[in-house]
Design an enzyme around this catalytic site. Sequence first.
Site, PDB file in Angstrom:
ATOM      1  N   LYS A  68       0.860  -1.188   0.000  1.00  0.00           N
ATOM      2  CA  LYS A  68       0.000   0.000   0.000  1.00  0.00           C
ATOM      3  C   LYS A  68       0.890   1.230   0.000  1.00  0.00           C
ATOM      4  O   LYS A  68       1.873   1.288   0.742  1.00  0.00           O
ATOM      5  CB  LYS A  68      -0.831  -0.040   1.292  1.00  0.00           C
ATOM      6  CG  LYS A  68      -1.820   1.070   1.451  1.00  0.00           C
ATOM      7  CD  LYS A  68      -3.200   0.660   0.964  1.00  0.00           C
ATOM      8  CE  LYS A  68      -4.168   1.797   0.839  1.00  0.00           C
ATOM      9  NZ  LYS A  68      -3.912   2.682  -0.296  1.00  0.00           N
ATOM     10  N   LYS A  92       5.312   1.847   8.578  1.00  0.00           N
ATOM     11  CA  LYS A  92       4.127   2.585   9.055  1.00  0.00           C
ATOM     12  C   LYS A  92       2.934   1.653   9.252  1.00  0.00           C
ATOM     13  O   LYS A  92       2.243   1.721  10.270  1.00  0.00           O
ATOM     14  CB  LYS A  92       3.791   3.653   8.014  1.00  0.00           C
ATOM     15  CG  LYS A  92       2.772   4.665   8.455  1.00  0.00           C
ATOM     16  CD  LYS A  92       2.455   5.636   7.319  1.00  0.00           C
ATOM     17  CE  LYS A  92       3.695   6.320   6.778  1.00  0.00           C
ATOM     18  NZ  LYS A  92       3.400   7.223   5.650  1.00  0.00           N
ATOM     19  N   LYS A 104       5.168   2.411  -2.919  1.00  0.00           N
ATOM     20  CA  LYS A 104       5.060   3.827  -3.282  1.00  0.00           C
ATOM     21  C   LYS A 104       5.240   3.940  -4.787  1.00  0.00           C
ATOM     22  O   LYS A 104       5.908   3.104  -5.407  1.00  0.00           O
ATOM     23  CB  LYS A 104       6.146   4.651  -2.575  1.00  0.00           C
ATOM     24  CG  LYS A 104       5.785   6.108  -2.424  1.00  0.00           C
ATOM     25  CD  LYS A 104       4.804   6.315  -1.284  1.00  0.00           C
ATOM     26  CE  LYS A 104       4.454   7.759  -1.082  1.00  0.00           C
ATOM     27  NZ  LYS A 104       3.706   7.924   0.178  1.00  0.00           N
ATOM     28  N   THR A 188      -4.999  12.221   7.326  1.00  0.00           N
ATOM     29  CA  THR A 188      -3.565  12.350   7.621  1.00  0.00           C
ATOM     30  C   THR A 188      -3.340  13.467   8.641  1.00  0.00           C
ATOM     31  O   THR A 188      -2.648  13.282   9.654  1.00  0.00           O
ATOM     32  CB  THR A 188      -2.773  12.609   6.319  1.00  0.00           C
ATOM     33  OG1 THR A 188      -3.037  11.521   5.437  1.00  0.00           O
ATOM     34  CG2 THR A 188      -1.289  12.721   6.573  1.00  0.00           C
ATOM     35  N   ASN A 219      -2.872  18.755   1.659  1.00  0.00           N
ATOM     36  CA  ASN A 219      -3.822  17.902   2.365  1.00  0.00           C
ATOM     37  C   ASN A 219      -3.418  17.675   3.824  1.00  0.00           C
ATOM     38  O   ASN A 219      -4.220  17.879   4.735  1.00  0.00           O
ATOM     39  CB  ASN A 219      -3.953  16.571   1.596  1.00  0.00           C
ATOM     40  CG  ASN A 219      -4.856  15.605   2.303  1.00  0.00           C
ATOM     41  OD1 ASN A 219      -4.449  14.956   3.261  1.00  0.00           O
ATOM     42  ND2 ASN A 219      -6.092  15.517   1.876  1.00  0.00           N
ATOM     43  N   SER A 356      -7.305   4.821   4.695  1.00  0.00           N
ATOM     44  CA  SER A 356      -7.265   4.118   3.409  1.00  0.00           C
ATOM     45  C   SER A 356      -7.596   2.641   3.621  1.00  0.00           C
ATOM     46  O   SER A 356      -8.296   2.029   2.809  1.00  0.00           O
ATOM     47  CB  SER A 356      -5.876   4.228   2.777  1.00  0.00           C
ATOM     48  OG  SER A 356      -5.763   5.404   2.009  1.00  0.00           O
TER      49      SER A 356
HETATM   50  P1  NAD Z   1      -0.201  18.024  -1.189  1.00  0.00           P
HETATM   51  O1  NAD Z   1       0.161  17.928  -2.616  1.00  0.00           O
HETATM   52  O2  NAD Z   1      -1.638  18.069  -0.823  1.00  0.00           O
HETATM   53  O3  NAD Z   1       0.486  19.319  -0.543  1.00  0.00           O
HETATM   54  C1  NAD Z   1       1.862  19.539  -0.620  1.00  0.00           C
HETATM   55  C2  NAD Z   1       2.133  20.920  -0.068  1.00  0.00           C
HETATM   56  O4  NAD Z   1       3.542  21.103   0.006  1.00  0.00           O
HETATM   57  C3  NAD Z   1       1.589  22.051  -0.934  1.00  0.00           C
HETATM   58  O5  NAD Z   1       1.085  23.065  -0.095  1.00  0.00           O
HETATM   59  C4  NAD Z   1       2.818  22.554  -1.678  1.00  0.00           C
HETATM   60  O6  NAD Z   1       2.717  23.909  -2.041  1.00  0.00           O
HETATM   61  C5  NAD Z   1       3.868  22.352  -0.608  1.00  0.00           C
HETATM   62  N1  NAD Z   1       5.226  22.255  -1.145  1.00  0.00           N
HETATM   63  C6  NAD Z   1       5.652  21.667  -2.285  1.00  0.00           C
HETATM   64  N2  NAD Z   1       6.980  21.840  -2.402  1.00  0.00           N
HETATM   65  C7  NAD Z   1       7.391  22.528  -1.316  1.00  0.00           C
HETATM   66  C8  NAD Z   1       8.638  23.015  -0.865  1.00  0.00           C
HETATM   67  N3  NAD Z   1       9.748  22.814  -1.576  1.00  0.00           N
HETATM   68  N4  NAD Z   1       8.677  23.686   0.322  1.00  0.00           N
HETATM   69  C9  NAD Z   1       7.546  23.879   1.037  1.00  0.00           C
HETATM   70  N5  NAD Z   1       6.343  23.453   0.664  1.00  0.00           N
HETATM   71  C10 NAD Z   1       6.265  22.792  -0.507  1.00  0.00           C
HETATM   72  O7  NAD Z   1       0.561  16.836  -0.453  1.00  0.00           O
HETATM   73  P2  NAD Z   1       0.172  16.092   0.894  1.00  0.00           P
HETATM   74  O8  NAD Z   1      -0.682  14.949   0.538  1.00  0.00           O
HETATM   75  O9  NAD Z   1      -0.257  17.070   1.913  1.00  0.00           O
HETATM   76  O10 NAD Z   1       1.593  15.487   1.281  1.00  0.00           O
HETATM   77  C11 NAD Z   1       2.546  16.256   2.009  1.00  0.00           C
HETATM   78  C12 NAD Z   1       3.509  15.305   2.706  1.00  0.00           C
HETATM   79  O11 NAD Z   1       2.754  14.439   3.553  1.00  0.00           O
HETATM   80  C13 NAD Z   1       4.288  14.395   1.766  1.00  0.00           C
HETATM   81  O12 NAD Z   1       5.571  14.166   2.291  1.00  0.00           O
HETATM   82  C14 NAD Z   1       3.494  13.107   1.793  1.00  0.00           C
HETATM   83  O13 NAD Z   1       4.283  11.979   1.473  1.00  0.00           O
HETATM   84  C15 NAD Z   1       3.050  13.103   3.238  1.00  0.00           C
HETATM   85  N6  NAD Z   1       1.879  12.264   3.476  1.00  0.00           N
HETATM   86  C16 NAD Z   1       0.697  12.506   2.847  1.00  0.00           C
HETATM   87  C17 NAD Z   1      -0.369  11.655   3.097  1.00  0.00           C
HETATM   88  C18 NAD Z   1      -1.732  11.867   2.464  1.00  0.00           C
HETATM   89  O14 NAD Z   1      -2.653  11.118   2.805  1.00  0.00           O
HETATM   90  N7  NAD Z   1      -1.928  12.856   1.620  1.00  0.00           N
HETATM   91  C19 NAD Z   1      -0.228  10.579   3.972  1.00  0.00           C
HETATM   92  C20 NAD Z   1       0.985  10.386   4.607  1.00  0.00           C
HETATM   93  C21 NAD Z   1       2.034  11.238   4.345  1.00  0.00           C
END
Ligand code: NAD
Length: 428
Positions: A68, A92, A104, A188, A219, A356
Site C-alpha cells: 500500500k 508505518k 510507493k 492524515t 492535504n 485508506s
Molecule cells: P499536497 O500535494 O496536498 O500538498 C503539498 C504541499 O507542500 C503544498 O502546499 C505545496 O505547495 C507544498 N510544497 C511543495 N513543495 C514545497 C517546498 N519545496 N517547500 C515547502 N512546501 C512545498 O501533499 P500532501 O498529501 O499534503 O503530502 C505532504 C507530505 O505528507 C508528503 O511528504 C506526503 O508523502 C506526506 N503524506 C501525505 C499523506 C496523504 O494522505 N496525503 C499521507 C501520509 C504522508
Amino acid sequence: MSSTVFDDAVNRLSRIGEQTGCSKLVIDALSHANAMLKVHVEVRMDDGHTRYFPGYRCQHNNILGPTKGGIRFHPDVGAQEVQALALWMTLKCAVVDIPFGGAKGGVSVDPKALSPMELERLSRSYVRAMADFIGPERDIPAPDVYTNARIMGWMMDEYEKITRVKNPAVITGKPIALGGSLGRDDATGRGAYLCIKALEQRDCLTPEETTVAVQGFGNGGYHVARLLANDGYKVVAISDSQGGIYRQQGLDVKSVYQQKQDHKELKAVYCDGSVCETVDHDTLSNSELLTKDVDILIPAALDSVITCDNASDIQARYIVEIANGPITSDADAVLKDKGVIVIPDILANAGGVTVSYFEWVQNRTGYRWSKTKVREELKEVMSNAFKRANTLVQEKGLDFRDAVYAVALERLSNAIEAHGTPDYFNGA
Ligand code: NAD
C-alpha cells in the site's frame, strides 16, 4: 557514489534495529525492496506532441499483506526516493497494525505545467503501464504529493476499463461518489492532530500558549493546522512551495486556506464570508520557517528538509513529521542532543493509510461506514499506537523514533521469523 535517500532510510533502520535488538535476518529482509517497476508514461499533450515521463512503482515488502502506498507527481520523483518512501510505508503499516505491506509510486513531472486534460491522460496512462503490477489484493495506491481524490477516481476508472470488472478497492483516497470513504480527506492531518493531543495530555500543554509552524499547506498541512487552530493552538507560520507567512498573534487558518483556494496564493488574510482582508504579517522563506522560535514544528511537504546543516538551528520543542522523511538520519542525533521531541512520520502521518485501510475494507465488504465510525476507529488506532510507543519511551528511555521503529520491527520480525530463522534451519 554519494548516499541516497534510500541509503539513508536503510542506515537509520539498521541503527535502530541493532539498538533495539532486532535480528540481522529481519534488517536484511527490510533493506531490499521486493520489486520495482520503472516505465515511461506516455502522454499526448494538448499541442499534439507525445511526451514520455519516467514513472515508478516500488513494492517494498508484503509479509504483512498486500502493499500500500501513495502516488506522487513531482519533478524530483526518482527510483531512490520511491524506494525509501515504500520502506517507510512497510514500517508505518506495522506501527498502526494494519494488514498491509509498503509500496510507493510516482511520476517525474511538473503537474502544475499540465492542462487538466493532460493531467487526466497522465493519470490514466500511469495505470495502463502499471495495471499488471497493482491490484486490490496485490498493491493498492493512494494520493500523495500533487495527486488527489479526482486523480484516484481517474485511475480507478482506467483500471476497471482494463480489467472489465468493478474494482474500487484497487485504489484508495477516491471521491466519496466513486467509493471513497468518509473521513479520508482529513485523515492524515487528523492522525497528526491526535498525536499532538496525546502529547498535550502527556506534557500538560496549554493550546492557547502553544505556537505552531506548518511547512506545506496541502492535504496534510492544512487539516492539521485547521484542527489545532480550532482547539486554540496559535498557528503562527504556514508555507507552500513559494514561501511562507508569519504572524506572531496567530493566523486565521480557514481564511488563509480560502484565499489559497480562490486565488492560488498564500496570504495572511482574515475573511468574513467572501470578503477577505490582509492582516499584518511577515513573509519568510521555507528554510526560515523551519528554524523559527515556535513550540511545535510540522514539516508537511517534502523529505530531507532538516539535515545536519540546519538541525542545530531548530528552536522548536516538538517536531511532528507529517511529511515522509523530512529529517535525515544524521540530523536525528543533533535534535536528540538538543532535547527536541520528534514524533516520527511512520506514526504521525499514519492516519492517512489507516483510513485508506478502512476505505479498502468498505469497498471489499460493500458496506459503508459513517464519518463518526471512521473517526472513532481512527482515534482508537492512533491512540493505541501512540500509547505503545510512549510506554517504550518512558520505560526504556528510547526516543519516540526509536520506540516507534521498535514497535514496527517487532511486528515485522514476528512475521518474517515465522518462516524460520537460521537457528531453525541449522537445527540449533
Ligand atoms: P499536497 O500535494 O496536498 O500538498 C503539498 C504541499 O507542500 C503544498 O502546499 C505545496 O505547495 C507544498 N510544497 C511543495 N513543495 C514545497 C517546498 N519545496 N517547500 C515547502 N512546501 C512545498 O501533499 P500532501 O498529501 O499534503 O503530502 C505532504 C507530505 O505528507 C508528503 O511528504 C506526503 O508523502 C506526506 N503524506 C501525505 C499523506 C496523504 O494522505 N496525503 C499521507 C501520509 C504522508
